[in-house]
Design an enzyme around this catalytic site. Structure first.
Site, PDB file in Angstrom:
ATOM      1  N   SER A  19      44.780  39.206  46.849  1.00  0.00           N
ATOM      2  CA  SER A  19      43.883  40.344  47.069  1.00  0.00           C
ATOM      3  C   SER A  19      42.423  39.866  47.071  1.00  0.00           C
ATOM      4  CB  SER A  19      44.152  41.415  46.007  1.00  0.00           C
ATOM      5  OG  SER A  19      43.601  42.640  46.383  1.00  0.00           O
ATOM      6  N   ASP A  42      48.757  38.966  50.300  1.00  0.00           N
ATOM      7  CA  ASP A  42      48.745  40.413  50.521  1.00  0.00           C
ATOM      8  C   ASP A  42      47.349  41.028  50.607  1.00  0.00           C
ATOM      9  OD1 ASP A  42      50.691  42.437  51.104  1.00  0.00           O
ATOM     10  OD2 ASP A  42      49.953  43.504  49.345  1.00  0.00           O
ATOM     11  N   HIS A  44      52.503  45.071  46.109  1.00  0.00           N
ATOM     12  CA  HIS A  44      51.225  44.417  46.369  1.00  0.00           C
ATOM     13  C   HIS A  44      51.114  43.081  45.648  1.00  0.00           C
ATOM     14  CE1 HIS A  44      47.041  43.756  47.162  1.00  0.00           C
ATOM     15  NE2 HIS A  44      46.653  44.014  45.929  1.00  0.00           N
TER      16      HIS A  44
END
Length: 397
Positions: A194, A220, A349
């Site tokens: 992220s 991700d 996620h």
């Protein structure tokens, strides 16, 4: 059955334990039903319609045990996953806390991780362990970035701009090199989740570690979907609990809310996210106030796709939880073979926490394909002539 037998059986049946203990709900991570569903489920003996049905295997007259089973959400220590805990002074009053397992040989790679916003270095604990199974000589470095975990800074103003975080990570790696007395940096693979994906991309894009970076992986996050998701970020933050009564309850919430889908990872990565409430010793609150990071959100992700694709001389890996996250620029780049793409649709996620073994397999393979030490270059013409294996143009005349 006589009246005396009926009275005796009734007194013992009354003390039988039910099949669902409301107080032990948190001990069953595999059951994702909500408490109200469990209480209304006709298959539960705790339900108003449930019935205790004796079977041949049950010993109805055995005294029930009162010992609770060991919690499946007990925290796991960092020592299970890394060898050392470091505190590195990188200047400007910043002391970075990091978890470290040194490489066992001079030629072995060093995997450097960077977590996402609100997480900590222990987000990569299970991935580091799984990678060491495939690459036993490799080293692993996983710091807490500023404003997170146990990293501390004397600057009261929160500075989480992308350039600062990339410089911090490069300084940590160089600091470990100096502390370990390495004559040069080992081959480095950067992995970021992220926000961390944007940080490792920025570091590689600015070439802060020169040619030591073999490749970098982004977990991700892509520019388009990340910027779109920022519109609902505040709404998501408002749904999170503001405090927890214990570390176990925090771990339980992460698993049951499906924020993390791997309870083993939650048991090690969740505890460093919390701190003791100053005015209430019975409450734990979030160590990082994600709402306070809002001014930096667009800075983190704007231009990420073009930077990711444009870094020359380094391998590129993108692991996503779904192909719908790809934006146009990355779709074109993927069709042109500019980077390796892997999708884990069964993960959430936190792909590296939900699927650490599968992620490790992909990352280990990514390293092997980009490992320069395995390249065999053809011999130079001059060397062949000196060895008498090839005649020069003059000699042939």
């Amino acid at each position: 059955m006589s009246a005396l037998q009926k009275q005796w059986a009734k007194s013992h049946l009354r003390d039988l334990p039910s099949s669902f203990d409301e107080n032990e709900e948190d001990e069953a991570p595999e059951d994702t039903r909500q408490p109200n569903q469990l209480r209304n489920d006709s298959s539960s003996s705790a339900s108003s319609t449930g019935t205790v049905v004796p079977t041949a295997e049950q010993n109805l007259f055995e005294r029930p045990t009162t010992r609770r089973p060991e919690s499946q959400y007990e925290p796991l220590p960092w020592q299970n996953f890394f060898e050392e805990e470091l505190l590195l002074d990188i200047g400007n009053g910043t002391h970075v806390h990091a978890y470290f397992t040194p490489p066992s040989t001079a030629d072995a790679p060093l995997f450097c991780f960077h977590h996402g916003a609100g997480a900590s270095g222990l987000s990569f604990a299970l991935l580091a362990t799984a990678l060491r199974t495939s690459l036993p000589e490799a080293g692993f470095l996983s710091p807490d970035c500023r404003g997170h975990g146990q990293t501390a800074t004397t600057n009261q103003e929160l500075d989480l701009c992308l350039e600062t975080l990339a410089t911090d990570l490069a300084s940590v790696i160089v600091g470990v090199q100096q502390r370990s007395l390495w004559p040069k940096l080992p081959p480095i693979v950067l992995l970021g989740h992220s926000l961390g994906g944007a940080v490792v991309t920025e570091l590689a894009f600015r070439r802060l570690l020169g040619s030591a970076v073999l490749g970098y992986g982004v977990l991700d996050v892509v520019e388009g979907s990340a910027i779109d998701a920022l519109q609902s970020m505040e709404q998501y933050l408002s749904t999170r609990p503001r405090s927890f009564l214990s570390v176990i309850s925090a771990i339980t919430w992460h698993v049951r809310s499906r924020t993390l889908r791997n309870s083993s990872s939650a048991r090690v990565s969740v505890p460093p996210l919390l701190k003791q409430e100053t005015n209430d010793n019975e409450k734990l609150t979030w160590r990082t106030d994600l709402s306070a990071t809002k001014p930096f959100w667009e800075n983190w992700f704007t231009g990420l796709s073009s930077k990711f694709l444009s870094v020359p001389g380094a391998g590129k890996l993108l692991i996503l939880a779904g192909t719908d996250r790809l934006d146009k620029e990355l779709m074109i780049g993927q069709m042109q073979g500019k980077y390796q793409l892997q999708v884990f649709p069964e993960a959430g996620h936190f792909v590296h926490e939900d699927q650490p073994e599968k992620t490790a397999m992909v990352v280990a393979d990514f390293f092997r394909r980009n490992d320069r030490s395995t390249l065999v270059l053809p011999p130079k013409v001059d060397d062949l002539i000196k060895q008498g294996k090839l005649k020069s143009a003059h000699a042939s005349k």
